[in-house]
Design a protein around this motif. Sequence first.
Motif, PDB file in Angstrom:
ATOM      1  N   HIS A  82      73.780  23.147  27.866  1.00  0.00           N
ATOM      2  CA  HIS A  82      73.199  24.001  29.077  1.00  0.00           C
ATOM      3  C   HIS A  82      72.628  25.143  29.001  1.00  0.00           C
ATOM      4  CE1 HIS A  82      75.089  20.465  31.734  1.00  0.00           C
ATOM      5  NE2 HIS A  82      74.232  20.289  31.102  1.00  0.00           N
ATOM      6  N   PRO A  83      73.634  26.058  28.345  1.00  0.00           N
ATOM      7  CA  PRO A  83      73.027  27.442  28.371  1.00  0.00           C
ATOM      8  C   PRO A  83      71.894  27.833  27.616  1.00  0.00           C
ATOM      9  CG  PRO A  83      75.577  27.150  28.027  1.00  0.00           C
ATOM     10  CD  PRO A  83      75.095  25.835  27.842  1.00  0.00           C
ATOM     11  N   LEU A  84      71.636  26.967  26.552  1.00  0.00           N
ATOM     12  CA  LEU A  84      70.593  26.916  25.604  1.00  0.00           C
ATOM     13  C   LEU A  84      69.342  26.552  26.317  1.00  0.00           C
ATOM     14  CD1 LEU A  84      71.956  25.465  22.457  1.00  0.00           C
ATOM     15  CD2 LEU A  84      71.661  27.877  23.068  1.00  0.00           C
ATOM     16  N   VAL A  85      69.345  25.393  27.189  1.00  0.00           N
ATOM     17  CA  VAL A  85      68.424  24.929  27.934  1.00  0.00           C
ATOM     18  C   VAL A  85      67.980  26.054  29.111  1.00  0.00           C
ATOM     19  CG1 VAL A  85      67.486  23.015  29.445  1.00  0.00           C
ATOM     20  CG2 VAL A  85      68.778  22.526  27.569  1.00  0.00           C
ATOM     21  N   ARG A  86      68.929  26.567  29.780  1.00  0.00           N
ATOM     22  CA  ARG A  86      68.757  27.399  30.616  1.00  0.00           C
ATOM     23  C   ARG A  86      68.010  28.756  30.378  1.00  0.00           C
ATOM     24  NH1 ARG A  86      73.757  27.585  32.541  1.00  0.00           N
ATOM     25  NH2 ARG A  86      74.545  29.126  31.051  1.00  0.00           N
ATOM     26  N   GLU A  87      68.555  29.048  29.173  1.00  0.00           N
ATOM     27  CA  GLU A  87      67.658  30.312  28.662  1.00  0.00           C
ATOM     28  C   GLU A  87      66.288  29.951  28.261  1.00  0.00           C
ATOM     29  OE1 GLU A  87      68.138  33.241  24.674  1.00  0.00           O
ATOM     30  OE2 GLU A  87      69.586  31.995  25.169  1.00  0.00           O
ATOM     31  N   ALA A  88      66.015  28.865  27.715  1.00  0.00           N
ATOM     32  CA  ALA A  88      64.592  28.557  27.505  1.00  0.00           C
ATOM     33  C   ALA A  88      63.707  28.336  28.725  1.00  0.00           C
ATOM     34  CB  ALA A  88      64.606  27.106  26.656  1.00  0.00           C
ATOM     35  N   ALA A  89      64.467  27.976  29.842  1.00  0.00           N
ATOM     36  CA  ALA A  89      63.817  27.803  31.340  1.00  0.00           C
ATOM     37  C   ALA A  89      63.725  28.848  31.974  1.00  0.00           C
ATOM     38  CB  ALA A  89      64.515  26.608  31.878  1.00  0.00           C
ATOM     39  N   LEU A  90      64.230  29.911  31.938  1.00  0.00           N
ATOM     40  CA  LEU A  90      64.116  30.993  32.718  1.00  0.00           C
ATOM     41  C   LEU A  90      62.666  31.717  33.109  1.00  0.00           C
ATOM     42  CD1 LEU A  90      67.544  32.733  32.455  1.00  0.00           C
ATOM     43  CD2 LEU A  90      67.037  31.551  34.197  1.00  0.00           C
ATOM     44  N   PRO A  91      62.129  32.015  31.922  1.00  0.00           N
ATOM     45  CA  PRO A  91      60.651  32.357  32.018  1.00  0.00           C
ATOM     46  C   PRO A  91      59.801  31.814  32.925  1.00  0.00           C
ATOM     47  CG  PRO A  91      61.505  32.796  29.878  1.00  0.00           C
ATOM     48  CD  PRO A  91      62.426  31.896  30.347  1.00  0.00           C
ATOM     49  N   ALA A  92      59.777  30.659  32.870  1.00  0.00           N
ATOM     50  CA  ALA A  92      58.953  29.596  33.741  1.00  0.00           C
ATOM     51  C   ALA A  92      59.430  29.472  35.138  1.00  0.00           C
ATOM     52  CB  ALA A  92      58.988  28.280  33.156  1.00  0.00           C
ATOM     53  N   LEU A  93      60.885  29.578  35.382  1.00  0.00           N
ATOM     54  CA  LEU A  93      61.578  29.538  36.742  1.00  0.00           C
ATOM     55  C   LEU A  93      61.060  31.041  37.364  1.00  0.00           C
ATOM     56  CD1 LEU A  93      64.874  27.851  35.921  1.00  0.00           C
ATOM     57  CD2 LEU A  93      62.851  26.846  36.874  1.00  0.00           C
ATOM     58  N   ARG A  94      61.347  32.083  36.780  1.00  0.00           N
ATOM     59  CA  ARG A  94      61.008  33.245  37.386  1.00  0.00           C
ATOM     60  C   ARG A  94      59.533  33.283  37.972  1.00  0.00           C
ATOM     61  NH1 ARG A  94      63.815  35.530  32.718  1.00  0.00           N
ATOM     62  NH2 ARG A  94      65.963  36.040  33.328  1.00  0.00           N
TER      63      ARG A  94
ATOM     64  N   VAL B 145      54.509  23.269  40.739  1.00  0.00           N
ATOM     65  CA  VAL B 145      55.670  22.711  39.997  1.00  0.00           C
ATOM     66  C   VAL B 145      55.528  21.902  38.840  1.00  0.00           C
ATOM     67  CG1 VAL B 145      57.561  21.066  40.634  1.00  0.00           C
ATOM     68  CG2 VAL B 145      57.143  22.886  42.275  1.00  0.00           C
ATOM     69  N   VAL B 146      54.462  21.233  38.830  1.00  0.00           N
ATOM     70  CA  VAL B 146      54.256  20.115  37.512  1.00  0.00           C
ATOM     71  C   VAL B 146      53.774  21.142  36.439  1.00  0.00           C
ATOM     72  CG1 VAL B 146      52.516  18.678  36.600  1.00  0.00           C
ATOM     73  CG2 VAL B 146      53.395  18.408  39.067  1.00  0.00           C
ATOM     74  N   ASP B 147      53.003  22.348  36.631  1.00  0.00           N
ATOM     75  CA  ASP B 147      52.992  23.242  35.592  1.00  0.00           C
ATOM     76  C   ASP B 147      53.928  23.713  35.063  1.00  0.00           C
ATOM     77  OD1 ASP B 147      50.162  22.463  35.648  1.00  0.00           O
ATOM     78  OD2 ASP B 147      49.705  24.408  37.400  1.00  0.00           O
ATOM     79  N   ALA B 148      54.989  24.216  36.077  1.00  0.00           N
ATOM     80  CA  ALA B 148      56.137  24.755  35.730  1.00  0.00           C
ATOM     81  C   ALA B 148      56.973  24.028  34.772  1.00  0.00           C
ATOM     82  CB  ALA B 148      56.860  25.312  36.788  1.00  0.00           C
ATOM     83  N   ALA B 149      56.979  22.676  35.247  1.00  0.00           N
ATOM     84  CA  ALA B 149      57.761  21.415  34.545  1.00  0.00           C
ATOM     85  C   ALA B 149      57.215  21.494  33.060  1.00  0.00           C
ATOM     86  CB  ALA B 149      57.884  20.204  35.199  1.00  0.00           C
ATOM     87  N   ARG B 150      55.881  21.541  32.886  1.00  0.00           N
ATOM     88  CA  ARG B 150      55.303  21.345  31.689  1.00  0.00           C
ATOM     89  C   ARG B 150      55.813  22.631  30.789  1.00  0.00           C
ATOM     90  NH1 ARG B 150      49.546  19.424  34.261  1.00  0.00           N
ATOM     91  NH2 ARG B 150      50.063  16.948  34.256  1.00  0.00           N
ATOM     92  N   GLU B 151      55.808  23.778  31.354  1.00  0.00           N
ATOM     93  CA  GLU B 151      56.104  25.039  30.553  1.00  0.00           C
ATOM     94  C   GLU B 151      57.452  25.141  30.006  1.00  0.00           C
ATOM     95  OE1 GLU B 151      55.213  28.563  32.902  1.00  0.00           O
ATOM     96  OE2 GLU B 151      53.771  27.821  33.796  1.00  0.00           O
ATOM     97  N   VAL B 152      58.401  24.344  30.805  1.00  0.00           N
ATOM     98  CA  VAL B 152      59.581  24.397  30.432  1.00  0.00           C
ATOM     99  C   VAL B 152      59.862  23.217  29.424  1.00  0.00           C
ATOM    100  CG1 VAL B 152      61.949  23.739  31.093  1.00  0.00           C
ATOM    101  CG2 VAL B 152      60.867  25.204  32.578  1.00  0.00           C
ATOM    102  N   ALA B 153      59.222  22.327  29.599  1.00  0.00           N
ATOM    103  CA  ALA B 153      59.136  21.190  28.520  1.00  0.00           C
ATOM    104  C   ALA B 153      58.643  21.732  27.039  1.00  0.00           C
ATOM    105  CB  ALA B 153      58.384  19.931  28.982  1.00  0.00           C
ATOM    106  N   ASP B 154      57.653  22.560  27.031  1.00  0.00           N
ATOM    107  CA  ASP B 154      57.128  22.908  25.963  1.00  0.00           C
ATOM    108  C   ASP B 154      57.991  24.014  25.437  1.00  0.00           C
ATOM    109  OD1 ASP B 154      54.755  21.552  26.178  1.00  0.00           O
ATOM    110  OD2 ASP B 154      53.443  23.544  27.228  1.00  0.00           O
ATOM    111  N   ALA B 155      58.812  24.663  26.101  1.00  0.00           N
ATOM    112  CA  ALA B 155      59.728  25.802  25.545  1.00  0.00           C
ATOM    113  C   ALA B 155      61.006  24.902  25.053  1.00  0.00           C
ATOM    114  CB  ALA B 155      60.309  26.723  26.585  1.00  0.00           C
TER     115      ALA B 155
END
Length: 213
Positions: A77-89, A201-211
């Motif tokens: 979870h912490p690793l996933v969270r860190e990768a997702a934060l830029p797209a979420l911000r 939101v779809v675009d953000a989900a793709r960004e997180v998936a790519d990360a």
Amino acid sequence: MTAETSQTLDRGLRVLKLLADTDHGLTVTELSKKLGVNRTVVYRLLATLEQHALVRRDLGGRARVGLGVLRLGRQVHPLVREAALPALRSLAEDIGATAHLTLVDGSDALAVAVVEPTWTDYHVAYRAGFRHPLDRGAAGRAILAARQMPVGETAFTLTHGELEAGASGAAAALVGVTGVEGSVGVVMLTDSIPERVGPRVVDAAREVADALR
């Protein structure tokens, strides 16, 4: 196998993958056939994995994934969270709503990362660690919808008032991330979601998936 890899470790990981793919467990004989090694090797692999609680054997001798795998999974979870934060911000600031990354945890949806917008007068308070049934709220419903869609495809899901009175949600599932099942979404105090939010939101989900790939 190459000179830099460990044959024993490779076999142990293959055992875990085989066990993870079955609901009923596997016997030593079944594992021996699938791995192409003799039973003695399988016994040794299972004994080692049992010591680390990664495998357990029931009274009938069938091996199954052990609870130790869950403990390892929580550390992801912490690793996933860190990768997702830029797209979420970026999503939170763009939409002006609370953005979140939600992962499947058993039969629940678990928020593992939350980012609130900095410029709005008010927004929905949504905290990491919040969990709810998968069939309630946009985050969980997006994940369930993705299970029914062709591989590689995604779409956004909209809900209103399912988790909090007066709040609406939009979410899209993560697609193409091995071993991770989740969604990215926003929650806002409104009766209806603006049209641009779903595609964003779809675009953000793709960004997180790519990360995460």
